[in-house]
Design an enzyme around this catalytic site. Structure first.
Site, mmCIF file in Angstrom:
data_model
loop_
_atom_site.group_PDB
_atom_site.id
_atom_site.type_symbol
_atom_site.label_atom_id
_atom_site.label_comp_id
_atom_site.label_asym_id
_atom_site.label_seq_id
_atom_site.Cartn_x
_atom_site.Cartn_y
_atom_site.Cartn_z
ATOM 1 C CE1 TYR A 148 -41.145 -66.765 -20.209
ATOM 2 C CE2 TYR A 148 -39.604 -68.549 -20.219
ATOM 3 C CZ TYR A 148 -40.611 -67.991 -20.858
ATOM 4 O OH TYR A 148 -40.631 -68.259 -22.227
ATOM 5 C CG ASP A 242 -40.394 -73.836 -13.653
ATOM 6 O OD1 ASP A 242 -39.318 -74.467 -13.881
ATOM 7 O OD2 ASP A 242 -40.733 -72.744 -14.382
ATOM 8 C CE LYS A 270 -33.817 -74.220 -19.528
ATOM 9 N NZ LYS A 270 -34.033 -73.084 -20.393
HETATM 10 N N1 HOZ Z 1 -35.656 -67.506 -21.677
HETATM 11 C C1 HOZ Z 1 -34.807 -68.603 -21.753
HETATM 12 C C2 HOZ Z 1 -33.989 -68.704 -20.596
HETATM 13 N N2 HOZ Z 1 -34.722 -68.367 -19.506
HETATM 14 C C3 HOZ Z 1 -34.025 -68.172 -22.973
HETATM 15 C C4 HOZ Z 1 -34.058 -69.183 -23.799
HETATM 16 C C5 HOZ Z 1 -33.177 -69.177 -25.023
HETATM 17 O O1 HOZ Z 1 -33.185 -67.927 -25.596
HETATM 18 O O2 HOZ Z 1 -32.661 -69.917 -25.517
#
Ligand code: HOZ
Length: 430
Positions: A148, A242, A270
């Site tokens: 992802y 990534d 992040k």
């Molecule tokens: N898709 C995000 C982690 N791989 C989750 C993001 C969230 O819900 O804060």
């Protein structure tokens, strides 16, 4: 914990949220749909703990999906933030902290000679493939099933994370013309990549999570990353890592340092914001100099290099320069991994994948090496275990297709309590 209280405030908030926010949440996985409960609403966090609006506490293994390597509200990060906020919240003009941030990233990650700050991992990956296309003058991007890379149109094809959690392969709204430019291949399958290069002469880049976190945790097989590096070099394509979740976590220099592979471009997220919204992409100077204002690849952002995000991120990255951090992370990860691996059950098959600071428990007989094998995991079993954990005050990612994150501040007691709760949950399944 008392369920009655949880239902009272969190439930009431969720009911209000659903009226004005799609699905009541601002990111799908946290809706807890896959584990069959309504989400708990978090009021505050400290160290390894989350506190909800009903006064319940949880040992946190989500860690804001990665950045909380040192735990929530680290005093040094908070102090840096308080100092920065006294000077203003956003300038829309260059500030000293962004220079320091770029210098620190370039010093720490060898493959990055120049870096551009953005506001999220999604922005970083979208910008990186635009840059790769411009540099190579080619269009196709290879990604891997279950990886992802945020919600850019090009990446929502057989993606992990929330899409896998909801059981949807791709998103509506992505024009076919754009989807056609993405090839999604099985992770850890070098032969499939070789074939793609034979069949398509127009491949601009391969983008991947060098260690997959978004299909649950999947580690690269020996020589997989090396093979990708060689194929990119031979075929004039860029290799993009990534490292939004692995950068500064699995080791100071990320997965690329751990596996000794030099990508052309790296995406960060992040973690380098210490919990504030940040992303970045960087790499070879020759490539990065194609970005505006010196080059003709356009990318911009009012909040990019924001002084608060830079202050929190810099404080965290400075703390992460100490090798002690990674020793603590390793020791905590090993304690949890060994404890979970020791759980014996004749009826419940468990596969436990881990790397420094990340772990996934899959409920399947098969070793998990790609998205297909990850999907063989029994998600009903996962959901039952998850519901037991939350009752025991453990906040595990509410999806089989997300990695759990361990911090330096999880205590032995926290970890042992987690192992015990897993053990009871698994025993209840058999
Ligand atoms: N898709 C995000 C982690 N791989 C989750 C993001 C969230 O819900 O804060």
């Amino acid at each position: 914990m008392s369920e009655a209280v949880q239902i009272k405030k969190s439930h009431r908030l969720f009911e209000r949220a659903k009226q004005v926010i799609p699905g009541g949440v601002n990111s799908p996985v946290r809706s807890c749909l896959a584990v069959g409960i309504t989400p708990v609403f978090i009021k505050s966090a400290d160290g390894a703990y989350l506190y909800d609006v009903d006064g319940e506490s949880y040992i946190d293994y989500v860690g804001s999906w990665g950045p909380m390597i040192l735990g929530h509200k680290h005093p040094y990060v908070m102090e840096a933030l308080e100092h920065a906020i006294a000077h203003g919240t956003s300038f829309g003009a260059p500030c000293p902290a962004e220079v320091e941030m770029a210098e620190l990233i370039c010093k720490t990650i060898e493959s990055i000679e120049m870096v551009r700050m953005v506001n999220s991992g999604t922005e970083a990956t979208m910008s990186a493939i635009r840059l790769a296309r411009a540099y190579t003058n080619k269009s196709i991007v290879i990604k891997f099933d279950g990886c992802y890379h945020g919600h850019g149109d090009s990446f929502l094809i057989n993606a992990g994370s929330g899409l896998a959690t909801l059981g949807i392969a791709s998103s509506l709204g992505v024009p076919e013309a754009i989807a056609k430019l993405t090839i999604s291949l099985p992770y850890n399958n070098l032969e499939a990549v070789k074939t793609a290069f034979k069949e398509h002469k127009n491949i601009a880049a391969i983008i991947l999570e060098p260690i997959v976190g978004n299909a649950g945790l999947i580690l690269p097989k020996a020589k997989f990353l090396e093979g990708l590096r060689d194929l990119c070099t031979e075929n004039g394509a860029l290799l993009i890592f990534d490292e939004v979740m692995t950068g500064f976590r699995v080791s100071k220099g990320g997965a690329q340092e751990l596996y000794k592979i030099k990508p052309d471009l790296t995406c960060l997220g992040k973690i380098i914001g210490g919990g504030l919204p940040v992303g970045a992409y960087g790499g070879k100077k020759e490539i990065m100099e194609m970005i505006a204002p010196i080059g003709k690849v356009y990318q911009a952002g009012t909040l990019s290099g924001n002084p608060l995000a830079m202050a929190a991120g810099l404080a965290q990255l400075k703390l992460l320069q100490s090798p002690l951090t990674y020793k603590m992370l390793e020791s905590n990860t090993n304690r949890l991994t060994e404890g979970l691996k020791a759980i014996k059950s004749k009826k419940v098959p468990l596969q436990i994948a881990h790397t420094n600071g990340m772990i996934t428990v899959f409920f399947t007989k098969e070793p998990v090496t790609d998205f297909e094998s990850a999907k063989s995991s029994d998600t009903e079993m996962f959901a039952k275990v998850w519901r037991h954990l939350i009752k025991e005050g453990i906040y595990w990612p509410p999806s089989q297709f997300e990695a759990a994150f361990i911090s330096t501040v999880h205590s032995k007691h926290d970890i042992d309590k987690t192992i015990q709760a897993f053990e009871t949950a698994v025993a209840n399944l058999s």
